[in-house]
Write a protein that holds these residues in place. Structure first.
Motif, PDB file in Angstrom:
ATOM      1  N   GLY A 157       0.827  -1.192   0.000  1.00 38.50           N
ATOM      2  CA  GLY A 157       0.000   0.000   0.000  1.00 38.50           C
ATOM      3  C   GLY A 157       0.861   1.241   0.000  1.00 38.50           C
ATOM      4  N   CYS A 187      -6.088   6.819  -4.299  1.00 35.03           N
ATOM      5  CA  CYS A 187      -7.305   6.046  -4.043  1.00 35.03           C
ATOM      6  C   CYS A 187      -7.886   5.476  -5.338  1.00 35.03           C
ATOM      7  CB  CYS A 187      -8.342   6.914  -3.332  1.00 35.03           C
ATOM      8  SG  CYS A 187      -7.913   7.292  -1.618  1.00 35.03           S
ATOM      9  N   GLY A 239      -7.412   1.795  -4.608  1.00 39.13           N
ATOM     10  CA  GLY A 239      -8.512   1.543  -3.693  1.00 39.13           C
ATOM     11  C   GLY A 239      -8.197   2.124  -2.332  1.00 39.13           C
ATOM     12  N   ALA A 240      -9.217   2.637  -1.657  1.00 45.44           N
ATOM     13  CA  ALA A 240      -9.016   3.332  -0.380  1.00 45.44           C
ATOM     14  C   ALA A 240      -8.384   2.430   0.665  1.00 45.44           C
ATOM     15  CB  ALA A 240     -10.365   3.864   0.130  1.00 45.44           C
ATOM     16  N   GLU A 241      -8.618   1.128   0.569  1.00 45.34           N
ATOM     17  CA  GLU A 241      -8.112   0.218   1.602  1.00 45.34           C
ATOM     18  C   GLU A 241      -6.592   0.087   1.580  1.00 45.34           C
ATOM     19  OE1 GLU A 241      -8.751  -2.131  -2.124  1.00 45.34           O
ATOM     20  OE2 GLU A 241      -9.881  -0.611  -1.022  1.00 45.34           O
ATOM     21  N   LYS A 242      -5.936   0.515   0.508  1.00 44.73           N
ATOM     22  CA  LYS A 242      -4.481   0.434   0.415  1.00 44.73           C
ATOM     23  C   LYS A 242      -3.805   1.797   0.583  1.00 44.73           C
ATOM     24  CE  LYS A 242      -4.109  -3.781  -2.326  1.00 44.73           C
ATOM     25  NZ  LYS A 242      -3.495  -4.429  -3.495  1.00 44.73           N
ATOM     26  N   ARG A 279      -3.162   5.215   3.113  1.00 49.54           N
ATOM     27  CA  ARG A 279      -3.212   5.768   4.472  1.00 49.54           C
ATOM     28  C   ARG A 279      -2.715   7.200   4.444  1.00 49.54           C
ATOM     29  NH1 ARG A 279      -0.405   3.046   9.878  1.00 49.54           N
ATOM     30  NH2 ARG A 279      -1.124   4.628  11.386  1.00 49.54           N
ATOM     31  N   GLY A 296     -12.921   7.608   2.409  1.00 55.04           N
ATOM     32  CA  GLY A 296     -12.944   6.393   3.203  1.00 55.04           C
ATOM     33  C   GLY A 296     -11.582   5.783   3.452  1.00 55.04           C
ATOM     34  N   VAL A 297     -10.521   6.604   3.493  1.00 55.53           N
ATOM     35  CA  VAL A 297      -9.180   6.086   3.744  1.00 55.53           C
ATOM     36  C   VAL A 297      -8.864   6.147   5.236  1.00 55.53           C
ATOM     37  CG1 VAL A 297      -8.389   6.836   1.479  1.00 55.53           C
ATOM     38  CG2 VAL A 297      -8.001   8.310   3.447  1.00 55.53           C
ATOM     39  N   ARG A 298      -7.896   5.333   5.648  1.00 59.24           N
ATOM     40  CA  ARG A 298      -7.423   5.423   7.025  1.00 59.24           C
ATOM     41  C   ARG A 298      -6.696   6.751   7.206  1.00 59.24           C
ATOM     42  NH1 ARG A 298      -3.569   1.362  10.668  1.00 59.24           N
ATOM     43  NH2 ARG A 298      -3.302   2.859  12.380  1.00 59.24           N
TER      44      ARG A 298
END
Length: 538
Positions: A283, A302, A306-309, A311, A336-338
């Motif tokens: 990520g 993003c 993708g937002a999950e990867k 930060r 929606g990211v960390r």
């Protein structure tokens, strides 16, 4: 009987010989199912492009040769299907940029690239010898010639193919993207190929490779220069075209025209996606400031991963405005990211205390500003070390040009996403991204840009307005215009002197910057090779 030609616009990975061969095989299988007679793949499709100094290693050629022989055997199951495969070839003690026609398990014909580019980002003369002969082969009574990429940017190689009887010119390409490149390609192909009375099949690579982005945009032209088929921008694609003895036809609609901002944005997304994916990073991390540059970089990341990867880390200092925190929180919520906030105040106070005796009696200046940036860089790199994610830097081309950036601070990281994007273009790309969905808060775009390293700081306290800075930078750095010519174009001597002097002074910084995506025809990096140590004044 009509001849069917498939264009396989694939994303090769440099050095992944087996993986690239599998992609070629899959394209051939699809082409065979469609009834194709010929498949065209990109330049050096089995090796990836550009392999750079891998081409100085004898083992690279030996492994490529074995992979080519293996692929030829596998392709034999597709009876009479002619597959054009690009690879680096060792022959008679020389090395060549080659394309071979594989059919029924054997090599039917081989062409060696004649024109070796040795400018801009290319240095093929470093690795290859130039071919001298035309290559024409026949399928279903149609004579097909082969050129490779740069060959068609001059009339001689197409003329040799025409003289050898070619009716259609097949052109595997490794042509990297920059703004305006596709219209330039079409103009040159029409001039050097269409005007010689040949139809053209132009198959270009797609994918990110370090600082380069290959955009695809493959196409087919009839002999009069009309576009019959055009493939996707910055995506793998496949098309089947049919030759009736006089012209091409295709059932596939041409890819729609896009705005320049859309093309650039997609190239940036592809560049990030492939750099992270091909290098195996889990990520990305980036420092979010509440400013426009980090906002654009976050949006690109993003969309690419993708937002999950992704930060984002906000690292406020005593000079961080409340609205920077508010806008950053707003944006990460939309995406929606960390998101984490880590204050640098304790570290900044510790540095100041440590240096207090050394700096006693000296006024605060850029030294203290740079300490803040370097604390942030250290935090991000520590997180990168701990979690394995790569740090994306957020500096733009305007800042890189004039040194409005901090070594080992905001320049610390592994990949510079917008390194070749001028500040004025940053704003255009933000508006473009928000036209797709509203992810960047409007205030981030409209507020005056600031590094927030001292009270009430604004970029324009130190620099000309970005419209002026970017125009001078473009004329001087990208177009090689003299300072006199730039002043004659209407800019003040003071602004021209300041910008060009800063460009020269900050070469040492740029040499230490991370690799970043090339979008213009002249980016800092491989395109720009000015000496750091020099007394020359233009």
């Amino acid at each position: 009987m009509n001849l069917k030609i498939a264009i396989a616009q694939i994303n090769s990975l440099v050095g992944d010989l087996a993986g690239n061969a599998d992609k070629i095989f899959q394209a051939a299988m699809r082409a065979s199912a469609c009834g194709a007679d010929v498949v065209v793949t990109p330049e050096l499709s089995i090796a990836g492009y550009p392999p750079e100094d891998l081409l100085l290693r004898p083992g690279f050629y030996k492994q490529t040769e074995r992979q080519l022989a293996d692929l030829a055997g596998r392709l034999a199951e597709f009876s009479d299907l002619h597959v054009l495969v690009g690879y680096p070839a060792a022959f008679d003690g020389n090395y060549f940029n080659a394309v071979s026609v594989l059919v029924n398990g054997v090599v039917k014909s081989t062409y060696f690239k004649r024109n070796l580019p040795n400018n801009m980002v290319f240095d093929e003369v470093r690795y290859f010898s130039a071919g001298t002969a035309a290559c024409v082969f026949e399928v279903k009574g149609v004579k097909l010639g082969i050129n490779i990429c740069e060959d068609t940017w001059f009339p001689e190689a197409p003329a040799m193919a025409k003289a050898a009887g070619a009716e259609i010119l097949l052109v595997p390409n490794g042509s990297p993207y920059h703004m305006g490149k596709q219209s330039q390609r079409l103009d040159v192909m029409r001039k050097n190929v269409s005007e010689q009375g040949m139809a053209l099949v132009y198959c270009n690579l797609i994918g990110g490779q370090d600082e380069l982005v290959f955009d695809g945009n493959s196409f087919a032209l009839n002999a009069e220069g009309t576009i019959v088929s055009s493939l996707s921008h910055c995506a793998e694609d496949f098309a089947l075209i049919e030759w009736n003895g006089h012209s091409f036809s295709s059932d596939v609609p041409n890819s729609p025209a896009q705005s320049q901002e859309a093309e650039i944005y997609q190239a940036l997304v592809l560049g990030v996606k492939d750099y992270v994916r091909k290098n195996g990073f889990p990520g990305v991390l980036l420092g979010l400031s509440g400013g426009v540059d980090s906002a654009l970089t976050l949006a690109i990341a993003c969309d690419a991963l993708g937002a999950e990867k992704v930060r984002a880390v906000m690292m406020p200092s005593p000079y961080t405005a409340d609205i920077s925190l508010t806008d950053s929180r707003d944006m990460v919520q939309r995406l929606g990211v960390r998101y984490d906030e880590i204050s640098i105040n304790p570290c900044f106070e510790a540095f100041n205390a440590t240096l207090a005796q050394e700096f006693d009696g000296l006024k605060p200046d850029t030294t203290e500003e740079n300490i803040q940036a370097r604390i942030r860089g250290t935090i991000l790199m520590a997180m990168s070390n701990k979690y394995g994610s790569i740090v994306l830097t957020t500096g733009n081309k305007s800042e890189m040009a004039v040194g409005y950036c901090t070594l080992y601070g905001d320049m610390a990281g592994g990949f510079a996403v917008i390194k070749d994007i001028a500040k004025t273009l940053v704003y255009k790309l933000c508006h473009y991204r928000n036209s797709l969905s509203d992810v960047i808060p409007e205030r981030i775009i409209t507020r005056p840009p600031s590094a927030e390293l001292r009270p009430d700081q604004k970029d324009q306290d130190s620099l000309p307005e970005y419209e002026i800075l970017d125009a001078i930078m473009r004329m001087y750095m990208e177009e090689n215009q003299s300072r006199e010519d730039i002043v004659a174009a209407g800019f003040t001597f003071e602004d021209v002197e300041k910008v060009t002097r800063l460009i020269k002074l900050n070469e040492y910084k740029r040499r230490q910057a991370p690799v970043g995506i090339r979008i213009t025809h002249r980016a800092f990096g491989r395109d720009w090779r000015h000496p750091i140590t020099s007394k020359f004044r233009d």
